[in-house]
Design an enzyme around this catalytic site. Sequence first.
Site, PDB file in Angstrom:
ATOM      1  N   CYS A   1       7.975  28.468  -8.269  1.00 31.65           N
ATOM      2  CA  CYS A   1       8.200  29.001  -7.329  1.00 31.65           C
ATOM      3  C   CYS A   1       9.646  28.884  -6.329  1.00 31.65           C
ATOM      4  O   CYS A   1      10.323  27.587  -7.037  1.00 31.65           O
ATOM      5  CB  CYS A   1       7.613  29.444  -5.274  1.00 31.65           C
ATOM      6  SG  CYS A   1       5.761  30.014  -6.390  1.00 31.65           S
TER       7      CYS A   1
ATOM      8  N   LEU B   1       6.536  33.327  -8.183  1.00 29.10           N
ATOM      9  CA  LEU B   1       5.779  33.604  -9.231  1.00 29.10           C
ATOM     10  C   LEU B   1       3.643  33.508  -9.161  1.00 29.10           C
ATOM     11  O   LEU B   1       3.969  31.808  -8.741  1.00 29.10           O
ATOM     12  CB  LEU B   1       6.401  32.803 -10.484  1.00 29.10           C
ATOM     13  CG  LEU B   1       5.660  32.959 -12.422  1.00 29.10           C
ATOM     14  CD1 LEU B   1       6.038  33.584 -12.636  1.00 29.10           C
ATOM     15  CD2 LEU B   1       6.754  31.789 -12.768  1.00 29.10           C
ATOM     16  N   ALA B   2       3.647  34.686  -9.377  1.00 29.85           N
ATOM     17  CA  ALA B   2       2.239  34.411  -9.149  1.00 29.85           C
ATOM     18  C   ALA B   2       0.934  34.160 -10.351  1.00 29.85           C
ATOM     19  O   ALA B   2       1.341  34.222 -10.814  1.00 29.85           O
ATOM     20  CB  ALA B   2       1.712  35.931  -8.834  1.00 29.85           C
ATOM     21  N   VAL B   3       0.719  32.312  -9.827  1.00 26.32           N
ATOM     22  CA  VAL B   3       0.111  32.231 -10.988  1.00 26.32           C
ATOM     23  C   VAL B   3      -2.011  31.325 -10.228  1.00 26.32           C
ATOM     24  O   VAL B   3      -2.064  32.379 -11.278  1.00 26.32           O
ATOM     25  CB  VAL B   3       0.747  30.353 -11.636  1.00 26.32           C
ATOM     26  CG1 VAL B   3      -0.493  29.955 -11.940  1.00 26.32           C
ATOM     27  CG2 VAL B   3       2.060  31.041 -12.090  1.00 26.32           C
TER      28      VAL B   3
ATOM     29  N   ASN C   1       5.987  24.630  -3.410  1.00 31.81           N
ATOM     30  CA  ASN C   1       6.358  24.666  -5.271  1.00 31.81           C
ATOM     31  C   ASN C   1       5.510  23.655  -5.782  1.00 31.81           C
ATOM     32  O   ASN C   1       6.190  22.815  -5.274  1.00 31.81           O
ATOM     33  CB  ASN C   1       8.211  25.136  -5.390  1.00 31.81           C
ATOM     34  CG  ASN C   1       8.150  24.683  -6.927  1.00 31.81           C
ATOM     35  OD1 ASN C   1       7.496  25.182  -7.916  1.00 31.81           O
ATOM     36  ND2 ASN C   1       8.951  24.373  -7.509  1.00 31.81           N
ATOM     37  N   GLY C   2       4.866  24.420  -6.216  1.00 35.63           N
ATOM     38  CA  GLY C   2       4.300  23.201  -6.832  1.00 35.63           C
ATOM     39  C   GLY C   2       2.907  23.841  -7.499  1.00 35.63           C
ATOM     40  O   GLY C   2       2.197  25.309  -7.417  1.00 35.63           O
TER      41      GLY C   2
ATOM     42  N   ASP D   1      -3.829  26.931  -3.938  1.00 35.71           N
ATOM     43  CA  ASP D   1      -3.862  25.552  -3.544  1.00 35.71           C
ATOM     44  C   ASP D   1      -3.192  24.866  -2.514  1.00 35.71           C
ATOM     45  O   ASP D   1      -3.462  24.285  -1.800  1.00 35.71           O
ATOM     46  CB  ASP D   1      -3.995  25.468  -4.759  1.00 35.71           C
ATOM     47  CG  ASP D   1      -2.729  25.639  -5.687  1.00 35.71           C
ATOM     48  OD1 ASP D   1      -1.935  26.366  -5.588  1.00 35.71           O
ATOM     49  OD2 ASP D   1      -1.513  24.615  -6.011  1.00 35.71           O
TER      50      ASP D   1
ATOM     51  N   ILE E   1      11.548  26.050 -31.618  1.00 35.03           N
ATOM     52  CA  ILE E   1      12.674  26.469 -31.859  1.00 35.03           C
ATOM     53  C   ILE E   1      13.594  25.369 -32.886  1.00 35.03           C
ATOM     54  O   ILE E   1      13.685  23.905 -32.819  1.00 35.03           O
ATOM     55  CB  ILE E   1      13.456  26.311 -30.743  1.00 35.03           C
ATOM     56  CG1 ILE E   1      14.702  27.508 -31.227  1.00 35.03           C
ATOM     57  CG2 ILE E   1      14.016  25.140 -30.164  1.00 35.03           C
ATOM     58  CD1 ILE E   1      15.192  27.460 -29.475  1.00 35.03           C
TER      59      ILE E   1
ATOM     60  N   THR F   1      23.433  14.115 -22.613  1.00 35.90           N
ATOM     61  CA  THR F   1      22.266  14.313 -23.854  1.00 35.90           C
ATOM     62  C   THR F   1      21.428  15.488 -22.940  1.00 35.90           C
ATOM     63  O   THR F   1      20.656  16.301 -23.723  1.00 35.90           O
ATOM     64  CB  THR F   1      21.434  13.049 -23.550  1.00 35.90           C
ATOM     65  OG1 THR F   1      20.571  13.529 -24.391  1.00 35.90           O
ATOM     66  CG2 THR F   1      20.968  13.512 -22.148  1.00 35.90           C
TER      67      THR F   1
ATOM     68  N   ARG G   1      22.592  18.835 -24.306  1.00 32.17           N
ATOM     69  CA  ARG G   1      22.455  18.996 -25.553  1.00 32.17           C
ATOM     70  C   ARG G   1      21.026  19.448 -25.965  1.00 32.17           C
ATOM     71  O   ARG G   1      21.001  20.796 -26.340  1.00 32.17           O
ATOM     72  CB  ARG G   1      22.046  17.982 -26.588  1.00 32.17           C
ATOM     73  CG  ARG G   1      24.098  17.575 -26.904  1.00 32.17           C
ATOM     74  CD  ARG G   1      23.744  16.007 -27.569  1.00 32.17           C
ATOM     75  NE  ARG G   1      25.292  15.628 -27.617  1.00 32.17           N
ATOM     76  CZ  ARG G   1      25.350  13.918 -27.688  1.00 32.17           C
ATOM     77  NH1 ARG G   1      24.330  13.930 -28.197  1.00 32.17           N
ATOM     78  NH2 ARG G   1      26.713  14.177 -27.789  1.00 32.17           N
TER      79      ARG G   1
ATOM     80  N   SER H   1       4.340  21.140 -21.527  1.00 32.53           N
ATOM     81  CA  SER H   1       5.525  20.692 -23.073  1.00 32.53           C
ATOM     82  C   SER H   1       4.648  19.547 -22.423  1.00 32.53           C
ATOM     83  O   SER H   1       3.992  18.509 -21.664  1.00 32.53           O
ATOM     84  CB  SER H   1       6.241  20.938 -21.762  1.00 32.53           C
ATOM     85  OG  SER H   1       7.395  20.324 -22.671  1.00 32.53           O
TER      86      SER H   1
END
Length: 561
Positions: free
Chosen positions: A2, A50-52, A75-76, A97, A288, A337, A340, A363
């Site tokens: 969020c 952002l509703a999660v 946020n978390g 949560d 990608i 970096t 990039r 990720s």
Amino acid sequence: MCGIWALFGSDECLSVQCLSAMKIAHRGPDAFRFENVNGFTNCCFGFHRLAVVDQLYGMQPIRVKKFPYLWLCYNGEIYNFKQLQKQFGFDYQTLVDGEVILHLYNKGGIEQTASMLDGVFAFILLDTANRKVFLARDTYGVRPLFKVLTDDGFLGVCSEAKGLINLKHSTSLCSKVEPFLPGHYEVLDLKPSGKVASVELVKFHSCKDEPLHASCDTVESLPSGFDLETVKSNIRILFENAVRKRLMAHRRIGCLLSGGLDSSLVAAVLLKLMKEININYPLQTFAIGMENSPDLLAARKVAAHIGSEHHEVILNTEEGIQAIEEVIFSLETYDITTIRASIGMYLVSKYIRKKTDSVVIFSGEGSDELTQGYIYFHKAPSPEEAAEESERLLKELYLFDVLRADRTTAAHGLELRVPFLDHRFTSYYLSLPAELRIPKNGIEKYLLRLSFEDSNLLPKEILWRPKEAFSDGIASVKKSWFSILQDYIDQQVDDLLLEKAAEKYPFNPPKTKESYYYRQIFEKHFSGRSSWLPHYWMPRWVKATDPSARTLKHYKSATQE
């Protein structure tokens, strides 16, 4: 994921200041709320959602009947909120949560609250009964937080710096916007005027220390000792646990997949656990790269092996170059970096948002820093120095890889999850003897690879695939992404400009045309804010003038064999 924003002691009209909160609207595309604080007309909260989790009652600031004097904007994701409820008998009023933060604070104060949270977080907690404001951020800064505090006590707090830099204030005294340090909380007194005064800034957790919340983890005690079989088993148990706890979501889960070791391990374990708990949709994985790039080919192999619904995003040079300015604006950095590597991640995130319904994205960030994955670790003078470097990199993640991962995904309203930065997993890995963690037989991350060798999670050639820099793996072997960028930029920056770079930019002066080009764009959007980046990311123990792994001898010899 969020966007949070708050002001305390504003001299200017809040309806004007509120425009700054809209600068982070991308972080929460589902809903927005702006709320004044009762009794403090110059204090307010802004929230982009952002509703999660708990899509019905998840709006913020969170306030519950039991604690009418507490206001929380966070946020978390707090992965152990159910375990904490069970351990302490908390009576939750929502399924959110983050509500656990209110209960923990009421029970034991801010120190215990920050220390007992297993997850990623940045929060602003207001206690109007005791006239206190608290700020806190997770150990590695996976969730971002910036603040500005003037000499006369005006405080602004936001998920991204862009939500603070245009705030209006009656004085020009000391209005430096700066990142809030990971692993810290700050206590501020709230005055009747709505202004604040900082009382203390406290470090509540170091990456090497076992977290306080380990006592109520789903994996309790592990076998002790450093014999190889025990260590390998513990690494597998803790990593699997790190992925499992991050499955908490009411939105579709996906995974970035470069075909390198880190993202491949995450994807393989993730898919295995999704099957175990009967998640009834296929895991979408995303890669990608340019046509036939190393990453695309390797990711294809992994996806076929694990059985994911695989998506490939073909990067063309023009599209990548056109994205540079919006990427730098999203990142709020001019590190070479980082920029990039961010271009590919930004564009794949854009694809995910537009073309799929995956929102919660796993990720592999953090593994290179934790498990000594960078090529230059082969040059470490000793295991002890390699261990120190690993810890330094982890402490600075919020300036580099974690910043990249958050901003490139958040720019498109996605929520990132990074199991390699699980508190329990990292503290265990860092507790291992330095000798065990170094590269062996010319292979980096040797211990991590060895731990999963007999698991059949990945094909052998992927498990033992050498390190590729993300910005290099997406390009062809013959011409790396960074050299494509440099060829374009060479035409954009005059030699004379580069010669006078140190005069124009005395702090972190650009040494190459590429660096100069990025800095120009950064200064256009964030003039005079160069101190947000204390130094450029560069490899150690080698004479390198460029951060790309492709310029290092070890990499060259490996690719030429």
